[in-house]
Design a protein around this motif. Structure first.
Motif, PDB file in Angstrom:
ATOM      1  N   ASP A  29       3.617   1.505  -1.268  1.00 38.17           N
ATOM      2  CA  ASP A  29       3.214   2.436  -0.210  1.00 38.17           C
ATOM      3  C   ASP A  29       4.348   2.764   0.764  1.00 38.17           C
ATOM      4  O   ASP A  29       4.206   3.656   1.596  1.00 38.17           O
ATOM      5  CB  ASP A  29       2.049   1.864   0.600  1.00 38.17           C
ATOM      6  CG  ASP A  29       0.776   1.760  -0.221  1.00 38.17           C
ATOM      7  OD1 ASP A  29       0.646   2.496  -1.219  1.00 38.17           O
ATOM      8  OD2 ASP A  29      -0.081   0.942   0.139  1.00 38.17           O
ATOM      9  N   ILE A  30       5.463   2.046   0.692  1.00 43.57           N
ATOM     10  CA  ILE A  30       6.534   2.210   1.685  1.00 43.57           C
ATOM     11  C   ILE A  30       7.283   3.523   1.461  1.00 43.57           C
ATOM     12  O   ILE A  30       7.798   3.786   0.378  1.00 43.57           O
ATOM     13  CB  ILE A  30       7.509   1.016   1.649  1.00 43.57           C
ATOM     14  CG1 ILE A  30       6.770  -0.262   2.051  1.00 43.57           C
ATOM     15  CG2 ILE A  30       8.704   1.267   2.565  1.00 43.57           C
ATOM     16  CD1 ILE A  30       7.592  -1.530   1.908  1.00 43.57           C
ATOM     17  N   LEU A  31       7.326   4.334   2.531  1.00 41.48           N
ATOM     18  CA  LEU A  31       8.055   5.604   2.511  1.00 41.48           C
ATOM     19  C   LEU A  31       9.459   5.437   3.084  1.00 41.48           C
ATOM     20  O   LEU A  31      10.398   6.100   2.675  1.00 41.48           O
ATOM     21  CB  LEU A  31       7.302   6.654   3.330  1.00 41.48           C
ATOM     22  CG  LEU A  31       5.873   6.947   2.882  1.00 41.48           C
ATOM     23  CD1 LEU A  31       5.174   7.841   3.881  1.00 41.48           C
ATOM     24  CD2 LEU A  31       5.874   7.581   1.498  1.00 41.48           C
ATOM     25  N   VAL A  78       8.443  -0.541   8.975  1.00 40.00           N
ATOM     26  CA  VAL A  78       8.005  -0.027   7.681  1.00 40.00           C
ATOM     27  C   VAL A  78       7.051   1.141   7.935  1.00 40.00           C
ATOM     28  O   VAL A  78       6.124   1.024   8.727  1.00 40.00           O
ATOM     29  CB  VAL A  78       7.293  -1.141   6.871  1.00 40.00           C
ATOM     30  CG1 VAL A  78       6.708  -0.587   5.593  1.00 40.00           C
ATOM     31  CG2 VAL A  78       8.257  -2.287   6.573  1.00 40.00           C
ATOM     32  N   LEU A  79       7.317   2.254   7.256  1.00 38.15           N
ATOM     33  CA  LEU A  79       6.464   3.436   7.354  1.00 38.15           C
ATOM     34  C   LEU A  79       5.729   3.633   6.033  1.00 38.15           C
ATOM     35  O   LEU A  79       6.346   3.642   4.962  1.00 38.15           O
ATOM     36  CB  LEU A  79       7.314   4.675   7.659  1.00 38.15           C
ATOM     37  CG  LEU A  79       6.581   6.001   7.775  1.00 38.15           C
ATOM     38  CD1 LEU A  79       5.666   6.023   8.995  1.00 38.15           C
ATOM     39  CD2 LEU A  79       7.569   7.156   7.835  1.00 38.15           C
ATOM     40  N   THR A  80       4.399   3.749   6.120  1.00 35.15           N
ATOM     41  CA  THR A  80       3.568   4.056   4.954  1.00 35.15           C
ATOM     42  C   THR A  80       2.809   5.346   5.271  1.00 35.15           C
ATOM     43  O   THR A  80       2.884   5.844   6.403  1.00 35.15           O
ATOM     44  CB  THR A  80       2.554   2.923   4.660  1.00 35.15           C
ATOM     45  OG1 THR A  80       1.537   2.937   5.662  1.00 35.15           O
ATOM     46  CG2 THR A  80       3.232   1.564   4.589  1.00 35.15           C
ATOM     47  N   GLY A 107      10.908 -10.001  10.817  1.00 34.98           N
ATOM     48  CA  GLY A 107      11.993 -10.083   9.849  1.00 34.98           C
ATOM     49  C   GLY A 107      11.746  -9.208   8.648  1.00 34.98           C
ATOM     50  O   GLY A 107      10.635  -8.721   8.424  1.00 34.98           O
ATOM     51  N   GLN A 108      12.784  -9.024   7.874  1.00 30.71           N
ATOM     52  CA  GLN A 108      12.711  -8.206   6.667  1.00 30.71           C
ATOM     53  C   GLN A 108      12.085  -9.019   5.540  1.00 30.71           C
ATOM     54  O   GLN A 108      12.345 -10.208   5.423  1.00 30.71           O
ATOM     55  CB  GLN A 108      14.128  -7.785   6.289  1.00 30.71           C
ATOM     56  CG  GLN A 108      14.234  -6.890   5.112  1.00 30.71           C
ATOM     57  CD  GLN A 108      15.680  -6.489   4.843  1.00 30.71           C
ATOM     58  OE1 GLN A 108      16.574  -6.770   5.632  1.00 30.71           O
ATOM     59  NE2 GLN A 108      15.900  -5.831   3.729  1.00 30.71           N
ATOM     60  N   GLY A 109      11.251  -8.392   4.737  1.00 25.90           N
ATOM     61  CA  GLY A 109      10.745  -9.059   3.545  1.00 25.90           C
ATOM     62  C   GLY A 109       9.282  -9.453   3.585  1.00 25.90           C
ATOM     63  O   GLY A 109       8.560  -9.196   2.649  1.00 25.90           O
ATOM     64  N   ASP A 110       8.836 -10.092   4.671  1.00 27.02           N
ATOM     65  CA  ASP A 110       7.435 -10.512   4.747  1.00 27.02           C
ATOM     66  C   ASP A 110       6.612  -9.353   5.290  1.00 27.02           C
ATOM     67  O   ASP A 110       6.764  -8.973   6.450  1.00 27.02           O
ATOM     68  CB  ASP A 110       7.290 -11.739   5.642  1.00 27.02           C
ATOM     69  CG  ASP A 110       5.860 -12.276   5.656  1.00 27.02           C
ATOM     70  OD1 ASP A 110       5.039 -11.808   4.837  1.00 27.02           O
ATOM     71  OD2 ASP A 110       5.562 -13.155   6.481  1.00 27.02           O
ATOM     72  N   LEU A 111       5.754  -8.805   4.468  1.00 27.97           N
ATOM     73  CA  LEU A 111       5.009  -7.599   4.843  1.00 27.97           C
ATOM     74  C   LEU A 111       3.567  -7.904   5.246  1.00 27.97           C
ATOM     75  O   LEU A 111       2.688  -7.071   5.113  1.00 27.97           O
ATOM     76  CB  LEU A 111       5.052  -6.579   3.696  1.00 27.97           C
ATOM     77  CG  LEU A 111       6.444  -6.098   3.301  1.00 27.97           C
ATOM     78  CD1 LEU A 111       6.375  -5.176   2.104  1.00 27.97           C
ATOM     79  CD2 LEU A 111       7.133  -5.406   4.475  1.00 27.97           C
ATOM     80  N   ARG A 112       3.331  -9.110   5.753  1.00 25.53           N
ATOM     81  CA  ARG A 112       1.991  -9.470   6.248  1.00 25.53           C
ATOM     82  C   ARG A 112       2.075  -9.743   7.742  1.00 25.53           C
ATOM     83  O   ARG A 112       3.083 -10.249   8.239  1.00 25.53           O
ATOM     84  CB  ARG A 112       1.488 -10.728   5.547  1.00 25.53           C
ATOM     85  CG  ARG A 112       1.132 -10.496   4.088  1.00 25.53           C
ATOM     86  CD  ARG A 112       0.736 -11.789   3.459  1.00 25.53           C
ATOM     87  NE  ARG A 112       1.767 -12.792   3.738  1.00 25.53           N
ATOM     88  CZ  ARG A 112       2.269 -13.621   2.840  1.00 25.53           C
ATOM     89  NH1 ARG A 112       1.834 -13.616   1.635  1.00 25.53           N
ATOM     90  NH2 ARG A 112       3.207 -14.475   3.185  1.00 25.53           N
ATOM     91  N   GLY A 113       0.994  -9.459   8.461  1.00 30.42           N
ATOM     92  CA  GLY A 113       0.924  -9.768   9.886  1.00 30.42           C
ATOM     93  C   GLY A 113       1.981  -9.095  10.732  1.00 30.42           C
ATOM     94  O   GLY A 113       2.795  -9.757  11.366  1.00 30.42           O
ATOM     95  N   PRO A 114       1.992  -7.763  10.770  1.00 31.51           N
ATOM     96  CA  PRO A 114       2.990  -7.058  11.586  1.00 31.51           C
ATOM     97  C   PRO A 114       2.836  -7.358  13.078  1.00 31.51           C
ATOM     98  O   PRO A 114       1.737  -7.644  13.543  1.00 31.51           O
ATOM     99  CB  PRO A 114       2.711  -5.579  11.298  1.00 31.51           C
ATOM    100  CG  PRO A 114       1.322  -5.522  10.755  1.00 31.51           C
ATOM    101  CD  PRO A 114       1.058  -6.846  10.111  1.00 31.51           C
ATOM    102  N   THR A 115       3.953  -7.295  13.810  1.00 34.86           N
ATOM    103  CA  THR A 115       3.904  -7.499  15.262  1.00 34.86           C
ATOM    104  C   THR A 115       3.299  -6.284  15.956  1.00 34.86           C
ATOM    105  O   THR A 115       2.728  -6.398  17.029  1.00 34.86           O
ATOM    106  CB  THR A 115       5.311  -7.786  15.839  1.00 34.86           C
ATOM    107  OG1 THR A 115       6.174  -6.698  15.516  1.00 34.86           O
ATOM    108  CG2 THR A 115       5.887  -9.071  15.277  1.00 34.86           C
TER     109      THR A 115
END
Length: 119
Positions: free
Chosen positions: A11-13, A34-36, A45-53
């Motif tokens: 989904d990442i644009l 990250v833009l979807t 940090g880069q890489g972990d795409l769960r629990g955004p701030t």
């Protein structure tokens, strides 16, 4: 809400580092964005795409525009929502323009899709 959001790589644009102003202390912090098609999210940090701030629903955004004058910082832009204005800084003017263009296109796309649903 943001803790429930999981971003799928497909989904990442657009993704990359931006500096954002924190909500309460107004401090500038470097975050991975990250833009979807639905969200504009930040992560520590880069890489972990769960629990955004932060997780901004693009359909709630009213404006994305330059904010160099508002922040007195180069390569700054803002994303306006009904609840808050998010101030961000890109590393270069080209990155700033790229982020603003991609976010703006997703905002327009969501509006067009919504209007078509009611026709």
């Amino acid at each position: 809400m943001s803790s429930e959001i999981v971003i799928h790589r497909d989904d990442i644009l657009k993704e990359g580092w931006l500096i954002k102003q924190s909500k309460f202390l107004k401090e500038w912090r470097r975050r991975w964005f990250v833009l979807t098609p639905q969200y504009f999210c930040s992560f520590k940090g880069q890489g972990d795409l769960r629990g955004p701030t932060e997780a901004i629903r693009l359909r709630e955004c009213s404006t994305v525009k330059s904010a160099d004058d508002d922040t007195a910082k180069e390569n700054a832009f803002r994303v306006d929502t009904p609840e808050r204005v998010f101030y961000l800084i890109a590393d270069t003017s080209a990155e700033k323009e790229a982020w603003m263009g991609m976010i703006g296109r997703q905002m327009v796309r969501r509006t067009v899709m919504t209007e078509e649903e009611y026709d």
